[in-house]
Write an enzyme that holds these catalytic residues in place. Structure first.
Site, PDB file in Angstrom:
ATOM      1  CG  ASN A  46      -7.536  -2.365  -6.156  1.00 34.08           C
ATOM      2  OD1 ASN A  46      -6.607  -3.154  -5.980  1.00 34.08           O
ATOM      3  ND2 ASN A  46      -7.871  -1.460  -5.237  1.00 34.08           N
ATOM      4  CG  ASP A  97      -2.069   0.922   1.133  1.00 37.15           C
ATOM      5  OD1 ASP A  97      -2.271   1.499   0.041  1.00 37.15           O
ATOM      6  OD2 ASP A  97      -2.780   1.108   2.134  1.00 37.15           O
ATOM      7  N   GLY A  98       0.343   2.333  -0.555  1.00 36.45           N
ATOM      8  CA  GLY A  98       1.025   3.629  -0.455  1.00 36.45           C
ATOM      9  C   GLY A  98       1.650   4.127  -1.746  1.00 36.45           C
ATOM     10  NE  ARG A 132      -2.996  -1.702   4.348  1.00 39.34           N
ATOM     11  CZ  ARG A 132      -4.234  -1.787   3.877  1.00 39.34           C
ATOM     12  NH1 ARG A 132      -5.010  -2.745   4.285  1.00 39.34           N
ATOM     13  NH2 ARG A 132      -4.688  -0.917   3.000  1.00 39.34           N
ATOM     14  CG  HIS A 142       0.122   2.103  -9.264  1.00 47.60           C
ATOM     15  ND1 HIS A 142      -0.123   1.750  -7.966  1.00 47.60           N
ATOM     16  CD2 HIS A 142      -0.987   2.800  -9.664  1.00 47.60           C
ATOM     17  CE1 HIS A 142      -1.314   2.202  -7.586  1.00 47.60           C
ATOM     18  NE2 HIS A 142      -1.857   2.841  -8.599  1.00 47.60           N
ATOM     19  CB  SER A 198      -7.792  -4.246   2.545  1.00 50.46           C
ATOM     20  OG  SER A 198      -7.562  -3.054   3.244  1.00 50.46           O
TER      21      SER A 198
HETATM   22  C1  FPP Z   1      -2.015   0.267  -3.294  1.00 50.54           C
HETATM   23  O1  FPP Z   1      -1.497   1.567  -3.258  1.00 50.54           O
HETATM   24  C2  FPP Z   1      -1.435  -0.450  -4.400  1.00 50.54           C
HETATM   25  C3  FPP Z   1      -2.126  -1.026  -5.416  1.00 50.54           C
HETATM   26  C4  FPP Z   1      -3.594  -1.025  -5.516  1.00 50.54           C
HETATM   27  C5  FPP Z   1      -1.416  -1.666  -6.517  1.00 50.54           C
HETATM   28  C6  FPP Z   1      -0.248  -2.480  -6.113  1.00 50.54           C
HETATM   29  C7  FPP Z   1       0.568  -2.771  -7.279  1.00 50.54           C
HETATM   30  C8  FPP Z   1       1.906  -2.706  -7.298  1.00 50.54           C
HETATM   31  C9  FPP Z   1       2.750  -2.426  -6.127  1.00 50.54           C
HETATM   32  C10 FPP Z   1       2.645  -3.021  -8.510  1.00 50.54           C
HETATM   33  C11 FPP Z   1       2.458  -4.470  -8.744  1.00 50.54           C
HETATM   34  C12 FPP Z   1       3.368  -5.008  -9.637  1.00 50.54           C
HETATM   35  C13 FPP Z   1       3.110  -6.080 -10.396  1.00 50.54           C
HETATM   36  C14 FPP Z   1       4.242  -6.713 -10.994  1.00 50.54           C
HETATM   37  C15 FPP Z   1       1.772  -6.606 -10.677  1.00 50.54           C
HETATM   38  P1  FPP Z   1      -2.501   2.791  -3.396  1.00 50.54           P
HETATM   39  O2  FPP Z   1      -2.556   3.176  -4.834  1.00 50.54           O
HETATM   40  O3  FPP Z   1      -3.808   2.428  -2.791  1.00 50.54           O
HETATM   41  O4  FPP Z   1      -1.756   3.880  -2.560  1.00 50.54           O
HETATM   42  P2  FPP Z   1      -2.446   5.056  -1.741  1.00 50.54           P
HETATM   43  O5  FPP Z   1      -3.190   4.399  -0.616  1.00 50.54           O
HETATM   44  O6  FPP Z   1      -1.275   5.857  -1.284  1.00 50.54           O
HETATM   45  O7  FPP Z   1      -3.337   5.794  -2.687  1.00 50.54           O
END
Ligand code: FPP
Length: 266
Positions: free
Chosen positions: A83, A35-36, A207, A52, A215
């Site tokens: 998502n 996350d993050g 996490r 990402h 979640s």
């Molecule tokens: C949550 O952060 C992250 C995700 C929903 C996507 C996770 C995906 C990756 C780390 C890349 C994956 C790589 C592969 C190879 C599939 P957020 O967007 O919710 O962060 P925020 O809470 O700061 O908005």
């Protein structure tokens, strides 16, 4: 909680500082809620997708390090069934990430003897994502080292519903009744059922980003997992923080509902 202290430029575990030990137990199965990414990008005035992309680089680093440390299964929550609610542009980007990741990284994974698995409702992924997933699974299928298990379009409650339906079907087909249903049977029908029984449940769940919730991730499988939260954002997570997470695990007193001293349980 592992918190960042800017004055010291250091992450410190609030409950005390622990040393990672190469000799100490390393969790056989680690699951991560990555996350993050969005906040990491926003902090730099970049579009969310830049977070990402950087998160994908962290996946590479952590995969290699976990494999080196002897972890047997690394399960990463890459896209949840919830998502899809994000803006189309972001969803499209997240669906392209596995394609880029697998295309660029599979040769290295083969060298590292890592086997790819993807769990989730794959049939709802776009065709190009499904193709990349199928290719990566095929190209790494003979690898005997760590399993890199992506949860992609995964949701734990939906998974449990699917498992219950399969169990019901099995009961009907074998002419049995409710008494034949036990924990082992349910565990086998969950999406982690492809793993050997002793590896299905994570021993450690991490996490990132300071949020302390699950979640809809692996609700059944984390019944006895140690939970580790850090305020590091996923793109900032690194080899050292993985070792700190494991050090914390090494210092937990795992009782599984029994008593502290194993002798007292006899
Ligand atoms: C949550 O952060 C992250 C995700 C929903 C996507 C996770 C995906 C990756 C780390 C890349 C994956 C790589 C592969 C190879 C599939 P957020 O967007 O919710 O962060 P925020 O809470 O700061 O908005």
């Amino acid at each position: 909680m592992l918190r960042f202290f800017p004055q010291k430029n250091k992450y410190i575990q609030e409950e005390g500082e622990f040393e990672f030990s190469q000799e100490g137990p390393v969790p056989k199965h680690i699951a991560v809620i990555m996350d993050g990414n969005g906040r990491w990008a926003q902090n730099r005035r970049l579009p969310r997708v830049a977070g990402h992309k950087e998160g994908m680089e962290t996946v590479k680093k952590i995969t290699k390090h976990a494999s080196k440390l002897g972890v047997k299964v690394l399960t990463l929550y890459a896209f949840s069934t919830e998502n899809w609610k994000r803006p189309t542009e972001e969803v499209d980007f997240l669906m392209q990430l596995p394609v880029d990741f697998f295309d660029a990284f599979v040769p290295e994974l083969v060298k590292e003897n890592v086997r790819i698995h993807v769990m989730g409702y794959k049939e709802f992924l776009p065709a190009h994502t499904q193709d990349a997933v199928a290719r990566a699974i095929e190209q790494t299928k003979d690898n005997t080292g760590m399993v890199l298990n992506f949860a992609l379009n995964y949701g734990s409650r939906a998974e449990i519903v699917s498992a219950v339906k399969e169990v019901y079907q099995e009961v009907l087909e074998t002419g049995g009744d409710g008494d034949m249903i036990d924990e082992a049977m349910i565990s086998k029908h969950l999406m982690t059922g492809f793993l050997p029984e002793e590896l299905r449940d994570p021993e450690l769940l991490i996490r990132t980003s300071g949020e302390e919730r699950i979640s809809n991730f692996l609700l059944w499988q984390i019944a006895y997992s140690e939970l580790f939260f850090t305020d590091a954002l996923w793109p900032d997570f690194n080899e050292e923080l993985l070792e700190i997470s494991i050090a914390s695990f090494q210092n937990r007193d795992r009782r599984f509902g029994g008593l502290k001293n194993k002798e007292e349980n006899k």
